[in-house]
Design a protein around this motif. Structure first.
Motif: not given
Length: 229
Positions: A132-136, A159-161, A166-170, A77-83
C-alpha cells in the motif's frame, strides 16, 4: 509571486452551496480541514475542473484557469484510491501522466522520479505487486513527473497507518519543491505536520487560510466542534 486565487467562487449542487474568496501562494503548504460533508473534496474537484463553478473566477499567476479543461490546468491531483491501472506496469502508469498513448515518454525521466520516491528498480512491476505504501509512492511519482505548479492531495494517504502516512507527507514535502501543495485531511495531525496554513471548510464557506498553529490553538466554533473541544 504566483498565487492561486479564488474570487467570488461559488459551487451549487442541489441544496448545497460552497463559497470561497481566498488566495494560496506558490510554494505554499496548505491543509484543508472541516466536518464530513462540508465540501473539502468538492473544493479540490472544482479547482481541478471536475466540478463546474456557478459563479466567480479562479486564477493562477493572474491568468484565468476556470474555463480550462482539467488536463490543461496547471495542476495535478491525487485521490484516495490512487487511480493506478492494474494491467499496466508502474512505469507505464507514470508514463500515462505524460502521454496517454505512451508513445512519447522519457523513460529515463520516469526511472529518475521512481528513484526520488524510493521505488528504484520497481518500474516493471504491476500495482498489485506493490505494498500500500509503495502504491502511494507510485501515485505521487506520477504527479511529480508531470511537474505542474499546483499539487492537490485529496486524502491520498488516508488508508495508511499513522507512521507510514507521516512518512508519505514528509516525502511530499521533500519532493514537491516550489509547487503549491493543498492537502485535504480529516486528521489535525496531518495539518500540524505538513501545513503552514490551514483552510477551514464549514457552514458553506471555505475560509481564507490561517496559520496552522494559530487556528488549532484558538479554533473557531465550527473547528472546535469538529475537534470535540
Amino acid at each position: 509571486m504566483a498565487e492561486l486565487r479564488l474570487e467570488g467562487f461559488r459551487i451549487t449542487q442541489d441544496d448545497f452551496t460552497l463559497r470561497a474568496d481566498l488566495a494560496l501562494p506558490a510554494g505554499g503548504r496548505v491543509a484543508v480541514i472541516g466536518p464530513s460533508g462540508a465540501g473539502k473534496s468538492t473544493l479540490l474537484n472544482a479547482i481541478a475542473g471536475f466540478v463546474p463553478l456557478n459563479a466567480g473566477a479562479m486564477t493562477w499567476a493572474g491568468q484565468r484557469i476556470d474555463a480550462l479543461p482539467p488536463g490543461e490546468r496547471p495542476l495535478s491531483i491525487l485521490f484516495q484510491d490512487q487511480n493506478l491501472f492494474p494491467h499496466l506496469t508502474v512505469a507505464q502508469n507514470l508514463g500515462l501522466g505524460l502521454d496517454p498513448g505512451l508513445r512519447h515518454v522519457d523513460w529515463g525521466g520516469v526511472n529518475g522520479v521512481l528513484d526520488r520516491v524510493g521505488l528504484a528498480g520497481l518500474g516493471g512491476r504491476r500495482p498489485a505487486q506493490l505494498s500500500g505504501g509503495q502504491q502511494s509512492r507510485a501515485a505521487l511519482a506520477r504527479a511529480l513527473l508531470r511537474a505542474r505548479p499546483i499539487l492537490l492531495l485529496d486524502e491520498p494517504f488516508a488508508a495508511l497507518g499513522p507512521a507510514l502516512k507521516a512518512e508519505m507527507l514528509a516525502l511530499v514535502e521533500e519532493t514537491a519543491g516550489e509547487a503549491l501543495v493543498v492537502l485535504v485531511t480529516h486528521d489535525p495531525a496531518d495539518a500540524r505536520q505538513f501545513a503552514k496554513q490551514t483552510v477551514l471548510v464549514a457552514d458553506g464557506v471555505a475560509a481564507a487560510p490561517q496559520p496552522t498553529a494559530e487556528i488549532f490553538a484558538n479554533p473557531p466554533p465550527a473547528l472546535a466542534a469538529y475537534l470535540g473541544q
